[in-house]
Scaffold this motif. Structure first.
Motif, short mmCIF file in Angstrom:
data_model
loop_
_atom_site.label_atom_id
_atom_site.label_comp_id
_atom_site.label_asym_id
_atom_site.label_seq_id
_atom_site.Cartn_x
_atom_site.Cartn_y
_atom_site.Cartn_z
N ALA A 69 -2.18 13.86 -15.60
CA ALA A 69 -1.09 13.17 -14.88
C ALA A 69 -1.22 13.43 -13.37
CB ALA A 69 0.26 13.65 -15.40
N LEU A 70 -1.46 14.67 -12.99
CA LEU A 70 -1.56 15.01 -11.56
C LEU A 70 -2.77 14.33 -10.91
CD1 LEU A 70 0.12 17.22 -9.74
CD2 LEU A 70 0.79 16.83 -12.09
N ALA A 71 -3.80 14.05 -11.72
CA ALA A 71 -5.00 13.40 -11.19
C ALA A 71 -4.71 11.96 -10.75
CB ALA A 71 -6.11 13.43 -12.24
N LEU A 72 -3.55 11.43 -11.14
CA LEU A 72 -3.19 10.07 -10.71
C LEU A 72 -2.81 10.03 -9.23
CD1 LEU A 72 -0.95 8.89 -13.70
CD2 LEU A 72 -3.33 8.25 -13.22
N LEU A 73 -2.53 11.20 -8.66
CA LEU A 73 -2.12 11.25 -7.24
C LEU A 73 -3.34 11.40 -6.36
CD1 LEU A 73 0.66 13.70 -8.06
CD2 LEU A 73 1.09 11.70 -6.65
N ALA A 75 -2.44 6.58 -16.81
CA ALA A 75 -3.56 7.05 -17.64
C ALA A 75 -2.97 7.80 -18.82
CB ALA A 75 -4.48 7.97 -16.84
N GLY A 76 -3.43 7.45 -20.03
CA GLY A 76 -2.94 8.15 -21.22
C GLY A 76 -1.43 8.11 -21.29
N GLU A 77 -0.83 9.29 -21.35
CA GLU A 77 0.63 9.37 -21.51
C GLU A 77 1.39 9.39 -20.20
OE1 GLU A 77 1.61 12.68 -24.20
OE2 GLU A 77 -0.49 12.63 -24.74
N ALA A 78 0.70 9.23 -19.07
CA ALA A 78 1.38 9.41 -17.77
C ALA A 78 1.38 8.12 -16.96
CB ALA A 78 0.68 10.50 -16.97
N VAL A 79 2.49 7.88 -16.28
CA VAL A 79 2.60 6.72 -15.38
C VAL A 79 3.17 7.19 -14.05
CG1 VAL A 79 3.56 4.41 -15.06
CG2 VAL A 79 3.07 5.22 -17.35
N LEU A 80 2.52 6.75 -12.96
CA LEU A 80 2.99 7.10 -11.62
C LEU A 80 3.70 5.89 -11.01
CD1 LEU A 80 2.93 9.16 -9.25
CD2 LEU A 80 0.80 8.05 -8.51
N PHE A 81 4.92 6.12 -10.49
CA PHE A 81 5.73 5.05 -9.91
C PHE A 81 5.98 5.33 -8.42
CE2 PHE A 81 6.89 5.12 -14.35
CZ PHE A 81 7.15 3.79 -14.69
N ARG A 82 6.19 4.24 -7.67
CA ARG A 82 6.70 4.32 -6.29
C ARG A 82 7.85 3.34 -6.14
NH1 ARG A 82 2.03 4.93 -1.77
NH2 ARG A 82 3.82 5.52 -0.53
N ARG A 83 8.61 3.54 -5.07
CA ARG A 83 9.70 2.59 -4.83
C ARG A 83 9.12 1.30 -4.28
NH1 ARG A 83 13.79 5.82 -1.06
NH2 ARG A 83 11.89 6.72 -0.22
N ASP A 84 9.73 0.17 -4.61
CA ASP A 84 9.30 -1.13 -4.05
C ASP A 84 9.61 -1.19 -2.58
OD1 ASP A 84 7.99 -2.51 -5.95
OD2 ASP A 84 9.81 -3.32 -6.87
N ILE A 138 8.55 9.00 -1.83
CA ILE A 138 9.04 9.54 -3.11
C ILE A 138 8.18 8.94 -4.22
CG2 ILE A 138 11.06 9.87 -4.60
CD1 ILE A 138 11.63 10.82 -1.77
N ARG A 139 7.53 9.80 -4.96
CA ARG A 139 6.75 9.34 -6.13
C ARG A 139 7.38 9.92 -7.39
NH1 ARG A 139 1.10 8.95 -3.76
NH2 ARG A 139 1.64 8.71 -1.57
N LEU A 140 7.21 9.17 -8.44
CA LEU A 140 7.79 9.60 -9.70
C LEU A 140 6.71 9.60 -10.77
CD1 LEU A 140 11.28 8.15 -10.33
CD2 LEU A 140 9.99 9.24 -12.12
N LEU A 141 6.45 10.75 -11.34
CA LEU A 141 5.41 10.88 -12.36
C LEU A 141 6.10 11.08 -13.70
CD1 LEU A 141 2.37 11.05 -12.78
CD2 LEU A 141 2.47 13.47 -12.15
N GLY A 173 13.99 -0.74 -9.48
CA GLY A 173 13.14 -1.02 -8.31
C GLY A 173 11.93 -0.12 -8.17
N TRP A 174 11.50 0.52 -9.25
CA TRP A 174 10.29 1.35 -9.19
C TRP A 174 9.12 0.54 -9.74
CZ3 TRP A 174 10.19 6.22 -7.03
CH2 TRP A 174 11.45 6.74 -6.68
N ARG A 175 7.98 0.67 -9.06
CA ARG A 175 6.83 -0.09 -9.55
C ARG A 175 5.70 0.87 -9.89
NH1 ARG A 175 2.96 -0.60 -5.47
NH2 ARG A 175 4.13 -0.03 -3.63
N VAL A 176 4.93 0.47 -10.93
CA VAL A 176 3.82 1.31 -11.41
C VAL A 176 2.68 1.22 -10.40
CG1 VAL A 176 2.08 1.56 -13.22
CG2 VAL A 176 4.44 0.95 -13.82
N VAL A 177 2.16 2.39 -9.96
CA VAL A 177 0.98 2.36 -9.10
C VAL A 177 -0.27 2.87 -9.82
CG1 VAL A 177 2.10 2.42 -6.85
CG2 VAL A 177 1.66 4.56 -8.03
N ALA A 178 -0.10 3.65 -10.86
CA ALA A 178 -1.27 4.13 -11.63
C ALA A 178 -0.78 4.61 -12.98
CB ALA A 178 -1.95 5.26 -10.87
#
Ligand SMILES: C[S@@+](CC[C@H](N)C(=O)[O-])C[C@H]1O[C@@H](n2cnc3c(N)ncnc32)[C@H](O)[C@@H]1O
Length: 234
Positions: free
Chosen positions: A95-99, A225-234, A201-204, A218-223
């Motif tokens: 999950a952290l590797a998505l950053l 992998a597997g069970e993890a999704v990284l979001f940012r604000r629009d 602000i990122r949300l993992l 208003g959060w959008r997916v930026v990456a």
């Protein structure tokens, strides 16, 4: 809490759920839990071995499954909370590797931090600070002991509710490991989305059962992998 107090506490919680959700929904929930538990046998055996290995290596107590209905929780959101299980170290690393970029800008904030496994794992990264928020007093006390043994001055465990706790300043990496149901995901997502736009602000979200609630706020997916999704604000 002794077994008698736990029993009384569980009975009180059951009465509350029946009163707020109705008998039919309560029965449906119990049936869902029983089905889930029946299929969990293998997963739990593997998990117990991995928990024991992690805790032996880190001189910590982070393992097991703690049912929230057996714990003292001073929050109206207790009925929306998900039982405690700790983050798997491999899933956390993936999950952290998505950053990308410089992690030292970010304050790592685990909402629903349980016994503090993710906080211990986050201490291995160059975050500016590491904070956990947990509403179950027993789990919070265990996290506090785990962090004291770790002795990293950047790390803090707070007792409180994810929807009400004072949010740290600056850029945030908010970590959610399937901590609560959709109503609370939505409340947290709305709170974080309202922070000043200049803050990064990122949300993992790991095991993102209620990812639709984030999109709705208003959060959008930026990456992902597997069970993890990284979001940012629009
Ligand atoms: C699946 S566990 C995750 C534990 C930890 N984050 C980790 O990764 O090891 C979810 C945790 O969220 C906590 N929780 C649920 N709802 C909460 C709320 N509204 N405020 C604070 N903690 C909450 C539960 O008590 C539980 O300890």
């Amino acid at each position: 809490m002794g077994w008698l107090a736990r029993g009384r506490h569980a009975a009180r919680r059951l009465r509350l759920v029946v009163a707020t959700e109705g008998l039919a929904e309560t029965v449906r929930r119990l049936a869902r839990r029983t089905r889930r538990d029946a299929g969990l046998g293998d997963y739990l055996a593997v998990k117990a071995a991995r928990d024991a290995a992690f805790d032996a290596r880190h001189d910590s107590d982070t393992g097991g499954v703690q049912r929230l209905y057996t714990l003292a929780i001073d929050s109206p959101n207790a009925r929306h909370g998900i039982d405690h299980v700790a983050s798997d170290p491999d899933v956390f690393a993936a999950a952290l590797a998505l950053l990308d970029g410089d992690l030292s800008r970010f304050h790592f904030l685990d909402l629903g931090s349980g016994k503090g496994r993710a906080l211990l794992l986050a201490c291995d990264y160059p975050f500016r600070a590491v904070t956990g928020v947990e509403f179950a007093a027993e789990l919070h006390a265990t996290a506090t002991r785990n962090l004291a043994r770790r002795g990293d001055p950047r790390a803090t465990a707070l007792l409180g509710d994810a929807t009400a706790v004072a949010l740290p300043d600056g850029d945030l990496l908010v970590y959610l490991f399937n901590p609560f149901e959709a109503a609370i995901v939505r409340a947290v997502a709305r709170r974080l989305a309202a922070l000043p736009p200049e803050r990064d602000i990122r949300l993992l979200y790991v095991t993102p059962r209620h990812r639709d609630a984030l999109a709705a706020e208003g959060w959008r997916v930026v990456a992902g992998a597997g069970e993890a999704v990284l979001f940012r604000r629009d």
